[in-house]
Scaffold this active site. Structure first.
Site, PDB file in Angstrom:
ATOM      1  N   LYS A 112      50.328  13.358  23.880  1.00  0.00           N
ATOM      2  CA  LYS A 112      50.498  13.430  25.338  1.00  0.00           C
ATOM      3  C   LYS A 112      51.089  12.111  25.848  1.00  0.00           C
ATOM      4  CE  LYS A 112      48.409  17.518  26.113  1.00  0.00           C
ATOM      5  NZ  LYS A 112      47.622  17.742  24.935  1.00  0.00           N
ATOM      6  N   LYS A 191      60.122  29.314  18.499  1.00  0.00           N
ATOM      7  CA  LYS A 191      58.685  29.580  18.379  1.00  0.00           C
ATOM      8  C   LYS A 191      58.134  30.091  19.728  1.00  0.00           C
ATOM      9  CE  LYS A 191      54.654  26.534  17.650  1.00  0.00           C
ATOM     10  NZ  LYS A 191      53.542  27.175  17.807  1.00  0.00           N
ATOM     11  N   LYS A 194      54.106  29.123  25.517  1.00  0.00           N
ATOM     12  CA  LYS A 194      54.090  29.178  26.973  1.00  0.00           C
ATOM     13  C   LYS A 194      55.084  28.168  27.556  1.00  0.00           C
ATOM     14  CE  LYS A 194      50.685  27.732  29.641  1.00  0.00           C
ATOM     15  NZ  LYS A 194      49.406  27.486  30.287  1.00  0.00           N
TER      16      LYS A 194
END
Ligand code: TRP
Length: 326
Positions: A112, A191, A194
């Protein structure tokens, strides 16, 4: 053997999630030696979700979808993380045992940071909440995708450290990595994810599903020309969904006897049929939310009993034993 796993409720379950881990997770409840604990990790979802309506909608959707896909509350314990207050209390107690260095080494956190995603302290301490989820229930085996392996190892480290410091309380958990089924392609062939906006939800509405299947990207080959099954996303889906006539379809591809349009139409039927039983169960659940509520209440009650017992052992070990002064 006690098996426990959590499913974060931060999105709508899609076909990539299903073949990646949901199916394998649910199958575990059918082995007689397994005692499965499944929970919706809704508190974890707060690390990214801000909108209460959306939060609630996702939480409910996850509960219903997992039940529809086959989690059987008669065989397994099924509950929502947020219904068990002990998770948050134990998190604090464990946070005080976890070194900053341990948390700073978490891949998910480093990832992140590397992507410059602003991290809140919840995201940073996410593995400790996860450790509490696991350690409250004396879970031995934690089935997870490989991205979560390190988190389970951290839970084990924290448990070991605690046992060493305060005396044996926690069972040491082990990760079990779910098999990597081939990467599930999305509508655009990348792939399915979302974040790429290329997903097909498991319980897509019929018209939307049809539209999405028809929109799967394919090469442009004139009708009547041979098609290459190996590079074709539509064909990959036929395989994934276990098309019983795959061999025949492969021949039709190679002989130029089928076009992408027809292959997609057949694929739609295949997917629609594949989830028929689950969809029927889901429709019943949606019509009878009281029953879902009852399942959650019963799950919460059982989980609470176990978790509270463990938490009070922990509190005692740490000196929080409720004794009055002198
Ligand atoms: N972090 C897990 C995931 O994103 C979900 C999770 C939360 C979990 N608590 C857990 C998994 C405890 C296993 C055990 O997939």
């Amino acid at each position: 053997m006690r098996i426990l796993t959590g499913m974060q409720s931060s999105g709508i379950p899609h076909i990539g999630n299903y073949f990646g881990m949901m199916r394998q997770t649910i199958e575990l409840q059918d082995y007689p030696d397994n005692e499965c604990f499944y929970f919706i990790a809704d508190l974890h979802a707060f690390t990214t979700q801000r909108n209460p309506e959306e939060f609630r909608a996702h939480q409910e959707r996850c509960v219903i979808d997992w039940l529809a896909l086959g989690i059987d509350p008669k065989k397994s314990l099924f509950y929502r993380q947020s219904d068990i207050r002990a998770h948050t209390e134990l998190t604090w107690l464990l946070l005080c045992q976890a070194n900053m260095g341990l948390l700073q080494r978490a891949h998910s956190y480093k990832d992140k940071l590397a992507r410059k995603i602003e991290a809140n302290a919840g995201l940073f301490t996410y593995p400790v909440l996860m450790a509490a989820d696991i350690l409250l229930y004396d879970a031995e085996v934690i089935p997870v995708g490989k991205d979560q392996k390190q988190h389970v190892e951290m839970a084990r480290d924290i448990a070991q450290k605690f046992n060493h410091q305060f005396g044996e309380v926690f069972t040491l958990p082990k990760p079990r990595i779910l098999k990597d089924v081939q990467t599930i392609p999305g509508l655009d062939g990348q792939k399915m994810s979302k974040s790429y906006g290329n997903t097909i939800d498991i319980f897509e509405d019929e018209t939307v599903l049809r539209k999405k299947v028809m929109s799967i990207q394919t090469a442009s080959v004139p009708l009547g020309e041979p098609l290459d099954p190996s590079g074709c996303t539509v064909f990959a889906f036929h395989k994934l969904f276990g098309n019983p006539n795959l061999k025949k379809l492969e021949q039709q591809y190679k002989n130029g006897e089928i076009g992408y349009g027809d292959s997609k139409k057949q694929l739609f039927e295949l997917i629609w049929e594949y989830f028929r039983e689950a969809r029927e169960r889901r429709e019943k659940l949606l019509l009878n939310k009281k029953c879902v509520q009852e399942i959650l209440e019963q799950g919460a009650q059982k989980a609470n009993t176990i978790a509270e017992k463990k938490l009070s052992e922990v509190r005692k070990k740490m000196g929080l034993d409720g004794k009055h002064l002198a």
